[in-house]
Structures are given as structure tokens and as C-alpha cells.
Motif scaffolding. Structure first.
Motif, PDB file in Angstrom:
ATOM      1  N   ARG A 317       0.853  -1.187   0.000  1.00 55.55           N
ATOM      2  CA  ARG A 317       0.000   0.000   0.000  1.00 55.55           C
ATOM      3  C   ARG A 317       0.886   1.233   0.000  1.00 55.55           C
ATOM      4  NH1 ARG A 317      -4.508   0.145   4.463  1.00 55.55           N
ATOM      5  NH2 ARG A 317      -5.151  -1.593   3.123  1.00 55.55           N
ATOM      6  N   VAL A 318       0.578   2.178  -0.868  1.00 53.83           N
ATOM      7  CA  VAL A 318       1.334   3.429  -0.958  1.00 53.83           C
ATOM      8  C   VAL A 318       0.372   4.574  -0.644  1.00 53.83           C
ATOM      9  CG1 VAL A 318       2.709   4.938  -2.427  1.00 53.83           C
ATOM     10  CG2 VAL A 318       2.883   2.446  -2.687  1.00 53.83           C
ATOM     11  N   ILE A 319       0.761   5.431   0.281  1.00 56.57           N
ATOM     12  CA  ILE A 319      -0.085   6.546   0.723  1.00 56.57           C
ATOM     13  C   ILE A 319       0.693   7.846   0.565  1.00 56.57           C
ATOM     14  CG2 ILE A 319      -1.413   7.544   2.616  1.00 56.57           C
ATOM     15  CD1 ILE A 319      -1.362   4.679   3.867  1.00 56.57           C
ATOM     16  N   HIS A 320       0.170   8.746  -0.237  1.00 52.67           N
ATOM     17  CA  HIS A 320       0.768  10.085  -0.345  1.00 52.67           C
ATOM     18  C   HIS A 320      -0.104  11.055   0.434  1.00 52.67           C
ATOM     19  CE1 HIS A 320       3.026  13.452  -1.886  1.00 52.67           C
ATOM     20  NE2 HIS A 320       1.886  14.042  -2.204  1.00 52.67           N
ATOM     21  N   THR A 347       5.306  10.472   1.433  1.00 52.23           N
ATOM     22  CA  THR A 347       4.747   9.238   0.900  1.00 52.23           C
ATOM     23  C   THR A 347       5.150   8.092   1.823  1.00 52.23           C
ATOM     24  OG1 THR A 347       4.858  10.059  -1.369  1.00 52.23           O
ATOM     25  CG2 THR A 347       4.670   7.675  -1.070  1.00 52.23           C
ATOM     26  N   ASP A 348       4.169   7.334   2.250  1.00 51.15           N
ATOM     27  CA  ASP A 348       4.390   6.220   3.163  1.00 51.15           C
ATOM     28  C   ASP A 348       4.041   4.911   2.463  1.00 51.15           C
ATOM     29  OD1 ASP A 348       4.902   8.128   5.249  1.00 51.15           O
ATOM     30  OD2 ASP A 348       2.743   8.393   5.428  1.00 51.15           O
ATOM     31  N   VAL A 349       4.722   3.845   2.866  1.00 49.21           N
ATOM     32  CA  VAL A 349       4.532   2.536   2.244  1.00 49.21           C
ATOM     33  C   VAL A 349       4.291   1.498   3.332  1.00 49.21           C
ATOM     34  CG1 VAL A 349       5.566   0.746   0.795  1.00 49.21           C
ATOM     35  CG2 VAL A 349       6.019   3.158   0.305  1.00 49.21           C
ATOM     36  N   ILE A 350       3.340   0.598   3.065  1.00 53.39           N
ATOM     37  CA  ILE A 350       3.088  -0.561   3.927  1.00 53.39           C
ATOM     38  C   ILE A 350       3.218  -1.805   3.058  1.00 53.39           C
ATOM     39  CG2 ILE A 350       1.445  -1.724   5.442  1.00 53.39           C
ATOM     40  CD1 ILE A 350       0.108   1.004   5.887  1.00 53.39           C
ATOM     41  N   VAL A 351       4.067  -2.747   3.483  1.00 52.92           N
ATOM     42  CA  VAL A 351       4.300  -3.981   2.731  1.00 52.92           C
ATOM     43  C   VAL A 351       4.041  -5.161   3.665  1.00 52.92           C
ATOM     44  CG1 VAL A 351       5.926  -5.321   1.364  1.00 52.92           C
ATOM     45  CG2 VAL A 351       6.035  -2.826   1.332  1.00 52.92           C
ATOM     46  N   SER A 377       6.605   2.085   6.725  1.00 56.74           N
ATOM     47  CA  SER A 377       7.684   3.042   6.490  1.00 56.74           C
ATOM     48  C   SER A 377       7.525   4.317   7.305  1.00 56.74           C
ATOM     49  CB  SER A 377       7.765   3.388   4.998  1.00 56.74           C
ATOM     50  OG  SER A 377       6.667   4.207   4.603  1.00 56.74           O
ATOM     51  N   LEU A 378       6.303   4.636   7.758  1.00 55.45           N
ATOM     52  CA  LEU A 378       6.080   5.877   8.501  1.00 55.45           C
ATOM     53  C   LEU A 378       6.993   5.962   9.712  1.00 55.45           C
ATOM     54  CD1 LEU A 378       4.403   8.485   8.780  1.00 55.45           C
ATOM     55  CD2 LEU A 378       2.796   7.196  10.187  1.00 55.45           C
ATOM     56  N   ASN A 379       7.186   4.830  10.400  1.00 59.51           N
ATOM     57  CA  ASN A 379       8.106   4.824  11.540  1.00 59.51           C
ATOM     58  C   ASN A 379       9.172   3.739  11.410  1.00 59.51           C
ATOM     59  OD1 ASN A 379       6.480   2.622  11.928  1.00 59.51           O
ATOM     60  ND2 ASN A 379       5.820   3.182  13.995  1.00 59.51           N
ATOM     61  N   ASP A 380       9.316   3.178  10.195  1.00 63.87           N
ATOM     62  CA  ASP A 380      10.369   2.204   9.885  1.00 63.87           C
ATOM     63  C   ASP A 380      10.354   1.029  10.868  1.00 63.87           C
ATOM     64  OD1 ASP A 380      12.482   1.179   8.424  1.00 63.87           O
ATOM     65  OD2 ASP A 380      13.999   2.187   9.639  1.00 63.87           O
ATOM     66  N   THR A 381       9.223   0.355  10.961  1.00 64.24           N
ATOM     67  CA  THR A 381       9.080  -0.778  11.869  1.00 64.24           C
ATOM     68  C   THR A 381       8.573  -2.001  11.124  1.00 64.24           C
ATOM     69  OG1 THR A 381       6.833  -0.082  12.459  1.00 64.24           O
ATOM     70  CG2 THR A 381       8.629   0.667  13.890  1.00 64.24           C
ATOM     71  N   PRO A 411       0.477   2.653  12.185  1.00 60.75           N
ATOM     72  CA  PRO A 411       0.981   3.894  12.809  1.00 60.75           C
ATOM     73  C   PRO A 411       0.168   5.110  12.375  1.00 60.75           C
ATOM     74  CG  PRO A 411       2.810   2.567  12.023  1.00 60.75           C
ATOM     75  CD  PRO A 411       1.555   1.896  11.538  1.00 60.75           C
ATOM     76  N   SER A 412      -0.108   5.980  13.343  1.00 64.88           N
ATOM     77  CA  SER A 412      -0.987   7.122  13.111  1.00 64.88           C
ATOM     78  C   SER A 412      -0.190   8.359  12.749  1.00 64.88           C
ATOM     79  CB  SER A 412      -1.827   7.385  14.361  1.00 64.88           C
ATOM     80  OG  SER A 412      -2.475   8.633  14.287  1.00 64.88           O
ATOM     81  N   PHE A 413      -0.565   8.995  11.636  1.00 65.53           N
ATOM     82  CA  PHE A 413       0.049  10.262  11.238  1.00 65.53           C
ATOM     83  C   PHE A 413      -0.328  11.365  12.226  1.00 65.53           C
ATOM     84  CE2 PHE A 413       0.122  14.183   8.680  1.00 65.53           C
ATOM     85  CZ  PHE A 413       1.444  14.145   8.258  1.00 65.53           C
ATOM     86  N   VAL A 414      -1.531  11.283  12.806  1.00 63.07           N
ATOM     87  CA  VAL A 414      -1.971  12.285  13.778  1.00 63.07           C
ATOM     88  C   VAL A 414      -1.008  12.366  14.944  1.00 63.07           C
ATOM     89  CG1 VAL A 414      -3.657  12.646  15.620  1.00 63.07           C
ATOM     90  CG2 VAL A 414      -4.426  12.406  13.297  1.00 63.07           C
TER      91      VAL A 414
END
Length: 664
Positions: A317-320, A347-351, A377-381, A411-414
Motif C-alpha cells: 500500500r502506498v499513501i501520499h 509518501t508512506d509505504v506498507i508492505v 515506512s512511517l516509523n520504519d518498523t 501507525p498514526s500520522f496524527v
């Protein structure tokens, strides 16, 4: 107009959300529940969120006439994000908070086939946010929605609704439909603040013996008008009061989506490909921003032998994101609250990749073992989400099951990238203006751990006769890295945002998100479907939920704290009851009642609340299937104004009328 006794039996109710394949509920080793189309239609609800209160374990809180917060198994809050919500397998969560804005979730009710609910962890199959459960809104195949359907409704609070759908068949394999839906009404019962919602969509289905393809696309726009305030710190003499000026604000939300679902069978293996993309925008002050999401998932389900079936899959999933940056002059034109970010674009990615093995150990005993690995990728975990379940079919009438699993929250962007400010103000002066007394800033924290939950649950299903189904579950959940807010302290604003206040008489307080809250909860859930006569059915659910929370080192963690996240999670209703009766009392006539109960919260905290009991009533008449159906619905029959939670807008008895017609 009603379901048969056989259709009401659990053995004939199937769902796809547990293992991403169609199964009878009796074959699922999880707490599973299905809200049927008829249950939704005859409840008289005007939103999907309200219909979810029919299911055990689901808490639905009405914030306003057209806004709700929905949680599952406690921890009820407006930013609840431990629940994965989907429409036909397409996630409708907000990347901003990893939760759901329920006022944007809607479709034509006549086209909903069922709502599937899995209570408990479902991380192996669904990944992030399937921590407390999954809600999957399944719409009908277009071959089942042929011809014209029209619906109009009107009622109190300026409520009006117009819906239209048309379905067509191109050949034996290809069908399609399109719909449009429009709603207007008062956003709050006490104000004339108009709410408008228009949406539409199309769906096409191709079916043959070994291949199924579904394509969908659509969009929505909502708009609401509210009384509002703004203030300016500019050109104010030091020591002079700073006042809010009354104004009107228009809040918009818009969204577009498109999806492709491909199913194919070859020999002993079934293949699936799911791809979707969406765009969402809102200018609401605490959630302002736009998000572009693209998601691709694929799986293969292989029959290894007559006793073993292996499912493997993965996705990306790719989120801009494009959220609101800090303005150059933070104090030039301040609203009552707002949200800004020091990192507004990215841009964040979930794999993810997963594997699940289903084994029929004996004729009566089935096990399910699986695990998913997911990268954020938002918090590299990287997170592991394993699950183990077992089902024992004592006989066709009784099944026992148990399971344990771990799931994480996306992970929450908020919490990690945005700062929230709120201005406090007192009573209006004689000119109708409010004096600003202070400011609270809740600061982002990029070092938060991923919220996760480990749940152990077990259940029993019993159907002594086709007309009676009893489903019971007990559960225990331990939460980790649960987000709360730090101790509030007085600061200078340049310490927080780099721009000092221009007036020392406006105190600035600082909060910050942290993950130091320890939470656990446990409970019992039961659902009973009973049809004593062919013309009368009862759908009953009961939930008991008890939450324990603790923390140290902060003001709101003390034993006598009256607010804060710890107190909020502890001081929630423990008992929830729902009883829906569906009665065909005469040819062509239906009288349906829905009783809902929420127990009191008796404490000295801010969250204390009385118990709430409501009854909704629906009376419908349809001479025969080719005639229009006419309905009268009373929401909150005989109720005086009440609030679902302290501080929320009051809710009052509402009457509306509806006419609908299925015709070729």
C-alpha cells in the motif's frame, strides 16, 4: 418481505471475512456475526454506523445527527483505530488517524447484502488495524440488482433523502449497475446547521465457471455549515483581552475510489487479486488534508490434501499525504482549534506477506495456524502478527472454538507528525464575543511504538432447532503501547512552534502523545436469533466489557484523576443490550421494534453518565412485491433529549417517512 426459517439458521449464513473465502459461520473458529440486509432495512437506521449496534461487542456513539464514533470491545474514543473497516474488502480507514470518519461511510442500503463482523484479532489475514476486529460491508452482485430502484424519504430536522439505482444485464456473464444517493438535514438537532451528502457509484460483475471479476468506482461529497469563531492576536494592545468573533464555517469532505477484484480457479488452487485506489480530502480544522492511496493484494489458496489447505499472500500500500503546514503567522487568524504539521507532505509505504494453514485434524477437529509480517515506512518498523485457532464440532447443533492472536494498529500520522491546538474561552460578553483565556497544544511524538493487542478468546455456538441460534464468546485482551497524552505544563509557545505569543496574559500549555498507558480488558458477548413463529423473529445481543488502565508519572495517571485517557477508558459503560423484533403481523404489514440499552457510568470523573434506554419503531406496508413499500420510522420513540456521551450534542425523538419501489 421476510427471511425463511432456513435462511435464519446459522448453517445457512455465510461470510468471507474470516479466511478470505466463503464459509458457514459454524465453520469459523472466531467470534463472527452477520447483520443481514433485512436486519438493516427493518431497523429503520439512516446510516451504516447506526446499524452496527445490532451486533454484539460493537459500541456506537452518536456525536451529532450525521456523525458517529464506533468502537469494538471498549476503548471507545473519537480517534478509535483498533478496528479495520472495509467495503467489499477495500479499506476505508483514514491515513490521518488510522481510524474511520463514519460520516463519509455510506452506500445504498438496498444494495448491501450483509455486514460481516469479526470480533477479536484478525492480523494474519488483514494486517494493520484488525486489532479488535474487522467490519466488512458486503454489497450485492450486480446480477442481483437488476432494473430500477427508487427511494424517497422526508422527516423532522429538515431531513430529506432521494436514492436511485439502475441495473442492467449485457449477457449471461456480464451485469452492471449504477446508483446516486443524496441526503440533507440538520447536522445538530438543536441548530439549523445544514448537512448535505451526495454520492454515487457504478459496479460491473463478470461471472463464469472458473473466473469472477468485479470492477467498482464512485465518489462522494459532504458539506456541513456550523456556527464558528475566529480570533486574531494581531494589533491587540498588551494586556487587552483577545476576543473570538462569531462566524460561519463550511466543512467539506470529498472522496473518489476505484477497485478491481479478480478471482480465478485452476485445479487445486484458487487465485485472487485485489487492487484499489482512492482519494480523500477534508478541510475540517482538526483533520485538514488530502490523501492518495493505492493498494494491491494477491493470494493463492491451495488444497494440499483432503485435510490441509494453505493460503499464502501479500500486498503493498502506498499513501501520499498532503496535510496543513504551520502558517507563517500562527496567530494572525486563529480558529477555535486546528491541526498543523512540521512534515506536511510525504509518501508512506506498507508492505506485508502472510501464510495460513487450515487443517482438518479429525472429522470434528479443525485447526488454523498463520502469521503475517508487515512493514510500516512511517516509523520504519516491522511487525509480526501470528494467530492460532481451533474448532471442535461436537455435532451439527453445537460447535466450540478457541483462539489466540496478535495484531497491530497502523501507525498514526496524527500522533507522530501533527500538532493540535485548542483555544479555551469563557462565556460571551454583551456583544456576543468570547474572550480567549488560554491555549493547549498537543505535540506530535515520532518515537511512539506501534499499538498492538494480544487477545485470547473462546466461544460456543448452539442451534438446537433451525429457528434458534445461540452464540456466546468470552475474551481477554492485553494492549501494548497504547497512546495517551502527557502531563500538561505551562510553556512559552516559541518552545513549541517557534513563534512566541504576543501577549503574556494568554497562557500556553503543552501536552504530548506518549505510549505509556497500560490497558487490558475482558468481557462476554452473546447473540441470540430466535424465530418462534414464521411471522416473528427476535435478534438479541448482549455485551459485557470491563476495561482496566494504569500509568505512572503524569497528572492524569493519579488515582483521583477525573479526566485523561486512563480515566476515559476505565469509565465507560459495562453493559450493552440490543433487542430487535421483526413482526409480519398481517399480510403486507410489518411492525418492527428495536430496544437499545447502555448502562450508566457512576463515578466522580468527567465521563460519568446516566444509563440510556431507547426504542426505535418502524411500521411498513407493501401490498405485493411489485408495489412501492411505504414506511414510518420513529427514532428514539417517546424520548426526551439526551446525549450519548457527556458533552455531546443532544439527541431527540425523530419521525420520518420513506417510500421505495423496485421495478423493471
Amino acid at each position: 418481505m421476510s427471511m425463511s426459517l432456513e435462511e435464519l439458521s446459522n448453517a445457512d449464513i455465510s461470510m468471507t471475512s474470516a479466511a478470505k473465502k466463503e464459509q458457514s459461520i459454524n465453520d469459523i473458529p472466531s467470534a463472527a456475526y452477520v447483520i443481514t440486509n433485512e436486519m438493516i432495512r427493518r431497523s429503520g437506521v439512516r446510516s451504516i454506523a447506526e446499524a452496527l449496534a445490532l451486533a454484539p461487542g460493537v459500541q456506537v456513539t452518536r456525536i451529532a445527527e450525521y456523525n458517529w464514533q464506533v468502537s469494538l470491545r471498549g476503548l471507545n474514543s473519537i480517534l478509535f483505530n483498533q478496528l479495520l473497516v472495509m467495503i467489499d474488502g477495500r479499506s476505508v480507514f483514514s491515513p490521518l488517524m488510522s481510524g474511520t470518519f463514519w460520516h463519509t461511510i455510506d452506500t445504498l442500503f438496498e444494495d448491501i447484502e450483509r455486514i460481516e463482523i469479526i470480533r477479536g484479532t484478525a492480523g494474519t489475514m488483514w494486517g494493520g488495524n484488525a486489532a479488535n476486529g474487522v467490519i466488512n460491508i458486503i454489497t450485492k452482485n450486480s446480477k442481483d440488482t437488476q432494473g430500477h430502484y427508487a427511494e424517497i424519504a422526508q422527516g423532522e430536522r429538515n431531513y430529506q433523502e432521494v436514492n436511485y439505482r439502475y441495473g442492467t444485464r449485457f449477457n449471461d456473464q456480464l451485469t452492471a449497475r449504477g446508483y446516486v444517493k443524496g441526503v440533507v438535514g440538520d447536522y445538530y438537532a438543536i441548530n439549523d446547521d445544514e448537512w448535505r451528502n451526495i454520492r454515487g457509484g457504478v459496479r460491473a460483475d463478470y461471472d463464469d465457471t472458473s473466473r469472477k471479476i468485479t470492477v467498482q468506482a464512485g465518489g462522494f461529497e459532504t458539506k456541513s455549515d456550523h456556527d464558528w469563531f475566529y480570533g486574531s492576536f494581531d494589533n491587540i494592545q498588551p494586556g487587552s483581552p483577545i476576543l473570538f468573533n462569531p462566524s460561519i464555517i463550511d466543512v467539506y469532505s470529498r472522496g473518489l475510489y476505484a477497485s478491481l477484484d479478480w478471482y480465478e480457479s485452476k485445479g487445486d488452487t484458487d487465485y485472487e487479486l485485489h487492487a484499489w485506489t482512492d482519494y480523500n480530502f477534508t478541510d475540517e480544522a482538526s483533520a485538514q488534508g488530502e490523501f492518495y492511496t493505492a493498494d494491491v493484494d494477491a493470494l493463492a489458496r491451495t488444497t494440499l490434501s483432503d485435510k490441509h489447505e494453505l493460503t499464502t499472500g501479500g500486498g503493498v500500500r502506498v499513501i501520499h499525504r498532503n496535510t496543513e503546514p504551520y502558517p507563517e503567522n500562527f496567530y494572525a487568524n486563529m480558529e477555535a482549534w486546528g491541526r498543523y504539521s512540521h512534515d506536511p507532505k510525504g509518501t508512506d509505504v506498507i508492505v506485508n506477506g502472510y501464510m495460513q494453514l487450515e487443517s482438518h485434524l479429525t472429522d470434528k477437529l479443525t485447526s488454523v495456524l498463520g502469521a503475517k509480517v508487515e512493514y510500516f515506512s512511517l516509523n520504519d518498523t516491522v511487525e509480526l502478527q501470528p494467530e492460532a485457532r481451533i474448532l471442535y464440532k461436537y455435532n451439527e447443533e453445537q460447535q466450540f472454538w478457541a483462539g489466540v492472536g496478535r495484531a497491530v494498529v497502523t501507525p498514526s500520522f496524527v500522533a507522530s507528525k501533527t500538532d493540535m491546538y485548542q483555544l479555551s474561552y469563557g462565556h460571551p460578553n454583551e456583544d456576543g464575543k468570547y474572550q480567549i483565556n488560554g491555549m493547549l497544544i498537543t505535540k506530535a511524538n515520532e518515537d511512539l511504538g506501534n499499538e498492538s493487542v494480544v487477545t485470547v478468546d473462546m466461544g460456543h455456538r448452539y442451534s438446537p432447532v433451525p429457528s434458534l441460534n445461540i452464540d456466546s464468546t468470552v475474551f481477554y485482551s492485553q494492549y501494548y503501547n497504547t497512546v495517551m497524552e502527557d502531563q500538561r505544563r505551562l510553556v512559552s509557545s516559541d518552545e513549541v512552534i517557534g513563534q512566541p505569543t504576543q501577549h503574556s496574559n494568554i497562557p500556553v500549555y503543552l501536552d504530548s502523545y506518549n505510549d505509556d498507558l497500560d490497558v487490558k480488558n475482558y468481557g462476554f458477548e452473546s447473540a441470540i436469533r430466535w424465530t418462534p413463529f414464521e411471522t416473528l423473529t427476535f435478534n438479541t445481543s448482549y455485551s459485557f466489557i470491563q476495561t482496566e488502565a494504569s500509568c505512572t508519572g503524569y497528572t492524569n495517571c493519579s488515582a483521583d484523576a477525573v479526566s485523561g485517557y486512563k480515566t476515559k477508558y476505565i469509565d465507560q459503560p459495562a453493559h450493552y443490550v440490543s433487542v430487535q423484533s421483526l413482526w409480519d403481523f398481517a399480510p403486507g404489514w410489518q411492525l418492527d421494534l428495536w430496544y437499545k440499552y447502555k448502562s450508566e457510568v457512576s463515578t466522580d470523573s468527567y465521563y460519568a453518565a446516566p444509563s440510556i434506554s431507547t426504542v426505535d419503531l418502524r411500521l411498513a406496508w407493501q401490498h405485493k412485491s411489485t408495489w412501492p413499500r411505504v414506511e414510518m420510522v420513529v427514532d428514539g420513540f417517546g424520548e426526551n433529549a439526551y446525549s450519548d456521551l457527556p458533552g455531546l450534542a443532544p439527541i431527540e425523538e425523530t419521525i420520518y417517512f420513506k417510500a421505495s419501489w423496485n421495478f423493471q
